[in-house]
Design a protein around this motif. Structure first.
Motif, PDB file in Angstrom:
ATOM      1  N   LEU A 144     -20.302  37.813  46.810  1.00 36.38           N
ATOM      2  CA  LEU A 144     -19.008  37.205  47.125  1.00 36.38           C
ATOM      3  C   LEU A 144     -18.164  37.228  45.858  1.00 36.38           C
ATOM      4  CD1 LEU A 144     -17.579  35.721  49.521  1.00 36.38           C
ATOM      5  CD2 LEU A 144     -18.354  33.582  48.481  1.00 36.38           C
ATOM      6  N   GLN A 145     -17.035  37.901  45.920  1.00 31.05           N
ATOM      7  CA  GLN A 145     -16.200  38.077  44.734  1.00 31.05           C
ATOM      8  C   GLN A 145     -15.219  36.940  44.514  1.00 31.05           C
ATOM      9  OE1 GLN A 145     -17.024  40.545  42.686  1.00 31.05           O
ATOM     10  NE2 GLN A 145     -18.589  41.060  44.216  1.00 31.05           N
ATOM     11  N   ASP A 146     -14.801  36.294  45.604  1.00 23.50           N
ATOM     12  CA  ASP A 146     -13.796  35.234  45.491  1.00 23.50           C
ATOM     13  C   ASP A 146     -13.965  34.280  46.664  1.00 23.50           C
ATOM     14  OD1 ASP A 146     -11.760  33.776  44.427  1.00 23.50           O
ATOM     15  OD2 ASP A 146     -10.167  35.196  44.922  1.00 23.50           O
ATOM     16  N   ALA A 147     -13.322  33.149  46.595  1.00 14.97           N
ATOM     17  CA  ALA A 147     -13.372  32.162  47.665  1.00 14.97           C
ATOM     18  C   ALA A 147     -12.038  31.444  47.739  1.00 14.97           C
ATOM     19  CB  ALA A 147     -14.504  31.176  47.423  1.00 14.97           C
ATOM     20  N   ASP A 148     -11.838  30.733  48.837  1.00 18.59           N
ATOM     21  CA  ASP A 148     -10.567  30.046  49.071  1.00 18.59           C
ATOM     22  C   ASP A 148     -10.566  28.609  48.583  1.00 18.59           C
ATOM     23  OD1 ASP A 148      -9.616  32.345  50.458  1.00 18.59           O
ATOM     24  OD2 ASP A 148     -10.717  31.691  52.236  1.00 18.59           O
TER      25      ASP A 148
END
Length: 206
Positions: free
Chosen positions: A175-179
């Motif tokens: 997972l490269q990014d999240a909200d």
């Protein structure tokens, strides 16, 4: 049919057949005559993570006007929902959580109600689950932190992300990014200070 007593990382209480590692509670939330939830989703600021096998005692779930038994896939999910270790049945874990709280935040050793007051302010936003901004890159977050990405919850461990589903964790992925962050900031600080949450075996083997 499953009772409505499984807790998601978003703090919702749902009726699914998922089996978890921990029980816990938020006070009395059910009608024992029907074993169904009332409209409220908490009656106490003490949102606890409890052991399922305290001294061999067994409870008839939702059978009386005692606390409503809730269930969590693992401790990371319970923390994300806003719970903390119980000082009665999980004393050692609770004391470790409190010691890491002091290490991370400084000040005097807080009481259990003091911890609950802080966490309650971090759990909810006008009655709904509070999603917090990410404090940094995903790679900087401690093991057991839970983030939300594209509407799904992911538990982070050893550089991998495990998506929570009704059936349990999906296989690990990158997972490269999240909200946003589901784990309350104070609990995130506790994790960063060295508390090691009990994670589902799929995470530890994946």
């Amino acid at each position: 049919m499953p009772l409505q007593n499984r807790v998601t990382p978003f703090g919702e209480i749902v009726a699914i057949a998922q089996r978890g590692l921990f029980t816990g509670n938020r006070g009395i939330l059910h009608d024992p005559a029907t074993k169904t939830l009332l409209t409220k989703r908490w009656s106490s600021k003490a949102w606890l993570v409890c052991t399922c096998d305290y001294k061999g005692r067994r409870r008839d779930v939702m059978a009386g006007r005692s606390w409503t038994e809730l269930f969590f896939l693992d401790e990371a999910v319970a923390f994300a929902a806003g719970h903390r270790p119980c000082f009665f049945c999980r004393r050692e874990a609770a004391e470790q959580y409190r010691a890491c709280w002091v290490t991370a935040k400084g000040g005097a050793k807080p009481t259990a109600p003091g911890i609950d007051k802080v966490l309650h302010g971090e759990r909810l936003d006008r009655g709904r689950k509070r999603i917090h901004p990410l404090p940094g890159k995903l790679s900087s977050l401690p093991n057991g932190a839970v983030v939300v990405a594209a509407g799904a919850a992911f538990t982070l461990h050893a550089g991998r992300a495990f998506r929570w589903t009704n059936a349990g964790y999906a296989p690990s992925q990158s997972l490269q990014d999240a909200d946003g962050l589901l784990t309350p900031p104070s609990t995130l600080a506790v994790l960063g200070a060295g508390y090691r949450p009990v994670l589902h075996p799929l995470i530890l083997s994946g």
